[in-house]
Design an enzyme around this catalytic site. Structure first.
Site, PDB file in Angstrom:
ATOM      1  N   ALA A  34       0.839  -1.208   0.000  1.00  0.00           N
ATOM      2  CA  ALA A  34       0.000   0.000   0.000  1.00  0.00           C
ATOM      3  C   ALA A  34       0.871   1.253   0.000  1.00  0.00           C
ATOM      4  O   ALA A  34       0.564   2.225  -0.694  1.00  0.00           O
ATOM      5  CB  ALA A  34      -0.937   0.001   1.203  1.00  0.00           C
ATOM      6  N   GLN A  37       2.240   1.780  -3.475  1.00  0.00           N
ATOM      7  CA  GLN A  37       1.198   2.278  -4.375  1.00  0.00           C
ATOM      8  C   GLN A  37       0.930   3.758  -4.136  1.00  0.00           C
ATOM      9  O   GLN A  37       0.806   4.542  -5.084  1.00  0.00           O
ATOM     10  CB  GLN A  37      -0.089   1.470  -4.191  1.00  0.00           C
ATOM     11  CG  GLN A  37       0.031   0.037  -4.657  1.00  0.00           C
ATOM     12  CD  GLN A  37      -1.107  -0.834  -4.171  1.00  0.00           C
ATOM     13  OE1 GLN A  37      -1.894  -0.456  -3.301  1.00  0.00           O
ATOM     14  NE2 GLN A  37      -1.199  -2.030  -4.730  1.00  0.00           N
ATOM     15  N   GLU A  73      -0.383   6.247   6.308  1.00  0.00           N
ATOM     16  CA  GLU A  73      -0.036   4.877   5.917  1.00  0.00           C
ATOM     17  C   GLU A  73       1.149   4.365   6.727  1.00  0.00           C
ATOM     18  O   GLU A  73       1.164   3.206   7.159  1.00  0.00           O
ATOM     19  CB  GLU A  73       0.275   4.807   4.424  1.00  0.00           C
ATOM     20  CG  GLU A  73       0.550   3.402   3.931  1.00  0.00           C
ATOM     21  CD  GLU A  73      -0.630   2.465   4.106  1.00  0.00           C
ATOM     22  OE1 GLU A  73      -0.441   1.364   4.692  1.00  0.00           O
ATOM     23  OE2 GLU A  73      -1.738   2.794   3.666  1.00  0.00           O
ATOM     24  N   GLU A  89      -1.764 -14.179  17.589  1.00  0.00           N
ATOM     25  CA  GLU A  89      -3.077 -14.806  17.797  1.00  0.00           C
ATOM     26  C   GLU A  89      -4.179 -13.758  17.658  1.00  0.00           C
ATOM     27  O   GLU A  89      -3.966 -12.564  17.891  1.00  0.00           O
ATOM     28  CB  GLU A  89      -3.150 -15.495  19.161  1.00  0.00           C
ATOM     29  CG  GLU A  89      -3.161 -14.544  20.338  1.00  0.00           C
ATOM     30  CD  GLU A  89      -3.166 -15.274  21.672  1.00  0.00           C
ATOM     31  OE1 GLU A  89      -4.055 -14.984  22.494  1.00  0.00           O
ATOM     32  OE2 GLU A  89      -2.275 -16.117  21.875  1.00  0.00           O
ATOM     33  N   LEU A  90      -5.331 -14.220  17.220  1.00  0.00           N
ATOM     34  CA  LEU A  90      -6.468 -13.320  17.037  1.00  0.00           C
ATOM     35  C   LEU A  90      -6.943 -12.791  18.383  1.00  0.00           C
ATOM     36  O   LEU A  90      -7.117 -13.548  19.330  1.00  0.00           O
ATOM     37  CB  LEU A  90      -7.609 -14.042  16.319  1.00  0.00           C
ATOM     38  CG  LEU A  90      -7.332 -14.469  14.880  1.00  0.00           C
ATOM     39  CD1 LEU A  90      -8.529 -15.223  14.318  1.00  0.00           C
ATOM     40  CD2 LEU A  90      -7.021 -13.272  14.012  1.00  0.00           C
TER      41      LEU A  90
END
EC number: 2.7.1.107
Length: 128
Positions: A34, A37, A73, A89-90
């Protein structure tokens, strides 16, 4: 009279900060699609800004919103990297932090699109 010190104070601190800036920009360029870009978009829009802007302040606004996108960004990438460093971990808070960083980038892009869109409209309107 103060002297220029190279030991982490004065000029040395500035040199170290510039080195860290270089490493940070290099890491973002290498590791964040990103950022690459948005940087490519900045390089495209920069020369166009000279043709669109009516005044120096108008030109400055066009450039500042591009830089704003890049800054946000970089901050988003830093949040994501730090979150992943702490734990892969989530977790609801990790997800929230990453989502808010993404939202900040989206808002910065919206601001840039609005400023550039209005500027382009004003630049081409006399030719309609």
């Amino acid at each position: 009279m103060t002297s220029l010190k190279l030991n982490g104070q004065g000029l040395g601190r500035i040199v170290k900060a510039l080195r860290c800036t270089y490493w940070g920009l290099k890491a973002a360029y290498k590791g964040e699609a990103a950022f690459r870009q948005e940087l490519a978009l900045a390089f495209i829009l920069f020369p166009i800004s000279f043709f669109i802007a009516d005044t120096a302040m108008h030109w400055l606004a066009l450039i500042v919103v591009i830089l704003l996108v890049l800054v946000v960004e970089l901050l988003n990438s830093a949040i994501e990297a730090l979150t992943d460093r702490v734990s892969t971990e989530l977790h609801i808070l990790s997800g929230r932090a990453k989502d808010m960083g993404s939202a900040a980038v989206s808002l910065a892009l919206l601001i840039a699109a609005l400023v550039w869109g209005v500027s382009i409209y004003q630049a081409v309107r006399p030719y309609w």
